[in-house]
Write a protein that holds these residues in place. Sequence first.
Motif, PDB file in Angstrom:
ATOM      1  N   PRO A  71       0.809  -1.235   0.000  1.00  0.00           N
ATOM      2  CA  PRO A  71       0.000   0.000   0.000  1.00  0.00           C
ATOM      3  C   PRO A  71       0.836   1.276   0.000  1.00  0.00           C
ATOM      4  O   PRO A  71       0.441   2.279  -0.610  1.00  0.00           O
ATOM      5  CB  PRO A  71      -0.821  -0.124   1.296  1.00  0.00           C
ATOM      6  CG  PRO A  71      -0.929  -1.581   1.534  1.00  0.00           C
ATOM      7  CD  PRO A  71       0.381  -2.143   1.077  1.00  0.00           C
ATOM      8  N   LEU A  74       1.767   1.837  -3.545  1.00  0.00           N
ATOM      9  CA  LEU A  74       0.663   2.106  -4.465  1.00  0.00           C
ATOM     10  C   LEU A  74      -0.078   3.408  -4.171  1.00  0.00           C
ATOM     11  O   LEU A  74      -0.483   4.130  -5.098  1.00  0.00           O
ATOM     12  CB  LEU A  74      -0.347   0.946  -4.422  1.00  0.00           C
ATOM     13  CG  LEU A  74       0.135  -0.427  -4.908  1.00  0.00           C
ATOM     14  CD1 LEU A  74      -0.985  -1.449  -4.754  1.00  0.00           C
ATOM     15  CD2 LEU A  74       0.590  -0.347  -6.361  1.00  0.00           C
ATOM     16  N   PHE A  75      -0.272   3.711  -2.890  1.00  0.00           N
ATOM     17  CA  PHE A  75      -1.211   4.770  -2.522  1.00  0.00           C
ATOM     18  C   PHE A  75      -0.563   5.985  -1.849  1.00  0.00           C
ATOM     19  O   PHE A  75      -1.268   6.860  -1.359  1.00  0.00           O
ATOM     20  CB  PHE A  75      -2.290   4.206  -1.589  1.00  0.00           C
ATOM     21  CG  PHE A  75      -3.010   3.011  -2.149  1.00  0.00           C
ATOM     22  CD1 PHE A  75      -3.727   3.103  -3.326  1.00  0.00           C
ATOM     23  CD2 PHE A  75      -2.945   1.780  -1.516  1.00  0.00           C
ATOM     24  CE1 PHE A  75      -4.375   2.004  -3.854  1.00  0.00           C
ATOM     25  CE2 PHE A  75      -3.598   0.669  -2.022  1.00  0.00           C
ATOM     26  CZ  PHE A  75      -4.313   0.789  -3.205  1.00  0.00           C
ATOM     27  N   SER A  77       1.074   8.594  -3.091  1.00  0.00           N
ATOM     28  CA  SER A  77       0.729   9.851  -3.756  1.00  0.00           C
ATOM     29  C   SER A  77      -0.775  10.081  -3.783  1.00  0.00           C
ATOM     30  O   SER A  77      -1.230  11.223  -3.704  1.00  0.00           O
ATOM     31  CB  SER A  77       1.275   9.848  -5.192  1.00  0.00           C
ATOM     32  OG  SER A  77       2.686   9.821  -5.186  1.00  0.00           O
ATOM     33  N   VAL A  78      -1.563   9.012  -3.890  1.00  0.00           N
ATOM     34  CA  VAL A  78      -3.029   9.145  -3.909  1.00  0.00           C
ATOM     35  C   VAL A  78      -3.519   9.771  -2.614  1.00  0.00           C
ATOM     36  O   VAL A  78      -4.413  10.625  -2.616  1.00  0.00           O
ATOM     37  CB  VAL A  78      -3.698   7.766  -4.133  1.00  0.00           C
ATOM     38  CG1 VAL A  78      -5.211   7.887  -4.043  1.00  0.00           C
ATOM     39  CG2 VAL A  78      -3.294   7.206  -5.485  1.00  0.00           C
ATOM     40  N   GLY A  79      -2.913   9.367  -1.496  1.00  0.00           N
ATOM     41  CA  GLY A  79      -3.299   9.942  -0.212  1.00  0.00           C
ATOM     42  C   GLY A  79      -3.121  11.446  -0.197  1.00  0.00           C
ATOM     43  O   GLY A  79      -3.958  12.181   0.330  1.00  0.00           O
ATOM     44  N   THR A 125      -3.090   0.688   4.127  1.00  0.00           N
ATOM     45  CA  THR A 125      -3.591   1.615   3.103  1.00  0.00           C
ATOM     46  C   THR A 125      -4.123   2.900   3.746  1.00  0.00           C
ATOM     47  O   THR A 125      -3.829   4.009   3.282  1.00  0.00           O
ATOM     48  CB  THR A 125      -4.705   0.944   2.277  1.00  0.00           C
ATOM     49  OG1 THR A 125      -4.178  -0.199   1.600  1.00  0.00           O
ATOM     50  CG2 THR A 125      -5.281   1.911   1.251  1.00  0.00           C
ATOM     51  N   GLN A 128      -1.617   5.548   4.680  1.00  0.00           N
ATOM     52  CA  GLN A 128      -1.065   6.394   3.619  1.00  0.00           C
ATOM     53  C   GLN A 128      -1.817   7.712   3.473  1.00  0.00           C
ATOM     54  O   GLN A 128      -1.304   8.661   2.875  1.00  0.00           O
ATOM     55  CB  GLN A 128      -1.078   5.653   2.277  1.00  0.00           C
ATOM     56  CG  GLN A 128      -0.423   4.283   2.301  1.00  0.00           C
ATOM     57  CD  GLN A 128       0.914   4.284   3.021  1.00  0.00           C
ATOM     58  OE1 GLN A 128       1.785   5.117   2.747  1.00  0.00           O
ATOM     59  NE2 GLN A 128       1.098   3.347   3.941  1.00  0.00           N
ATOM     60  N   PHE A 129      -3.021   7.800   4.015  1.00  0.00           N
ATOM     61  CA  PHE A 129      -3.776   9.057   3.991  1.00  0.00           C
ATOM     62  C   PHE A 129      -3.460   9.911   5.213  1.00  0.00           C
ATOM     63  O   PHE A 129      -3.511  11.134   5.157  1.00  0.00           O
ATOM     64  CB  PHE A 129      -5.278   8.763   3.924  1.00  0.00           C
ATOM     65  CG  PHE A 129      -5.702   8.096   2.647  1.00  0.00           C
ATOM     66  CD1 PHE A 129      -6.165   8.843   1.574  1.00  0.00           C
ATOM     67  CD2 PHE A 129      -5.626   6.717   2.508  1.00  0.00           C
ATOM     68  CE1 PHE A 129      -6.547   8.233   0.394  1.00  0.00           C
ATOM     69  CE2 PHE A 129      -5.997   6.089   1.325  1.00  0.00           C
ATOM     70  CZ  PHE A 129      -6.461   6.851   0.268  1.00  0.00           C
ATOM     71  N   PRO A 220      -6.924  11.418 -10.339  1.00  0.00           N
ATOM     72  CA  PRO A 220      -5.675  11.153  -9.619  1.00  0.00           C
ATOM     73  C   PRO A 220      -4.428  11.285 -10.484  1.00  0.00           C
ATOM     74  O   PRO A 220      -3.430  11.856 -10.047  1.00  0.00           O
ATOM     75  CB  PRO A 220      -5.867   9.713  -9.121  1.00  0.00           C
ATOM     76  CG  PRO A 220      -7.339   9.533  -9.041  1.00  0.00           C
ATOM     77  CD  PRO A 220      -7.901  10.330 -10.175  1.00  0.00           C
ATOM     78  N   HIS A 366       5.341   8.963  -0.662  1.00  0.00           N
ATOM     79  CA  HIS A 366       5.512   7.878  -1.622  1.00  0.00           C
ATOM     80  C   HIS A 366       6.998   7.593  -1.848  1.00  0.00           C
ATOM     81  O   HIS A 366       7.450   6.436  -1.812  1.00  0.00           O
ATOM     82  CB  HIS A 366       4.838   8.269  -2.946  1.00  0.00           C
ATOM     83  CG  HIS A 366       4.491   7.105  -3.808  1.00  0.00           C
ATOM     84  ND1 HIS A 366       3.558   7.137  -4.808  1.00  0.00           N
ATOM     85  CD2 HIS A 366       4.973   5.834  -3.823  1.00  0.00           C
ATOM     86  CE1 HIS A 366       3.472   5.965  -5.393  1.00  0.00           C
ATOM     87  NE2 HIS A 366       4.314   5.155  -4.820  1.00  0.00           N
TER      88      HIS A 366
END
Length: 418
Positions: A71, A74-75, A77-79, A125, A128-129, A220, A366
Amino acid sequence: MLHNKSTTINHGFAALIKNRSFMLLWIGQLISQLADKVFFVLMIALLKLYLPINSGGEDGRFYLYMAFTVPAMLFGSVGGIIVDRVPKKLIMVGSDAVRGVLMILIPFLPREFTILLFFTFSISTITQFFAPAEQAAIPLLVKKEGLMAANALFSSTMMAALIIGNAVATPMLNWFESLNKGFGKELVVGCLYLLSALIMMPIHFREHRQINQETAPINPWAEFILGLRYLKQNRLVWNAMLQIVTLYCVFAALIELAIGMAARLHLAPEEFSSFVAAAGVGMVIGAAILGHFGHRLHHKPLPLMGFITMALSLGLFIFIDNQPLALGLCIFLGIGAAFVNVPMQTLIQQQTPPEMHGKVFGFQNHAINIALTAPLLITTKLVNGFGLSVVLLGMSVVVGAIGIWSWQNTRKVLPDVI
């Protein structure tokens, strides 16, 4: 070190203690980070209860480790992208609340390995936020002149949570399990997350979000490219982030190097952790120095001093043949790491506009996650191929060169920064 005139005024930790919202954020993240460290120890402890009787434990640990680390790859940068769209308080409190509930649910579900992997993946996951929201919240709660001390405090407590968490995790989990058989371990970790959420509930700060940003649909990939483009255009922030990522690469490699040092000093393999812990203690000391005396050091080339300190420490390891001197060098290395991490994190917060905080810190999170993983594999192969002394010397040269290169680049971009 920083060019903004306001940064010449630094009241140290005393001013932060009077900032109620910041203190709630600091205490909340400290408890949350402690829960993160205990969480992974708990997952490893639960593994034997969830694996089939005839299965290999090594494979189980590998898949569990992948569920914990993927996670982050993967996540990360999304966070950060979500952080720019959603109130940071909601993300931080919500992340802790959801992780707490998930932990408490684990004992009530069947003991199947796939379920353990699912919960590990889900909680990792959600983490990551939390990380980019936390970094983006600091500049909203602290004035520019207090950012150096604030980052010093966060940096020191992050390392303290790492050291204390790994030290007390097993005894604490065993004690709570003895109080409540079959439920105590999961309950204590879940309660730590929920306690962190409750502590951060009263925080008040004004968000800096644009109306068109709130109403526009989330893309995204486009927002990731936007953040990357901003970093390439802002060489000052880009250089600062590269220095932080380099720092984490060194610390990741230090784990493998510490194992080699333990073998050289005829110590048990598990005693390598004392070297890593000593480096963490050094980071706490370095952060404390910056927190108290940052106003006197703001005009000094702190990152250059930090990289040179780390380079000297790595080079001197070649000649060390006893444990006390090795531990002392690790502390010295940690102090140098703090002199890189704290001022560069402060610079990124000051130079990045509020509407880009989430993207930038998400990208940084990330990159750090990758930096903490890849060097482990590379360093192992290098040590096996060339020997510990050659790798230490090579890392010393590379770290010193990066320090000089980044310092010169920063001076070209903004001559009065350092």
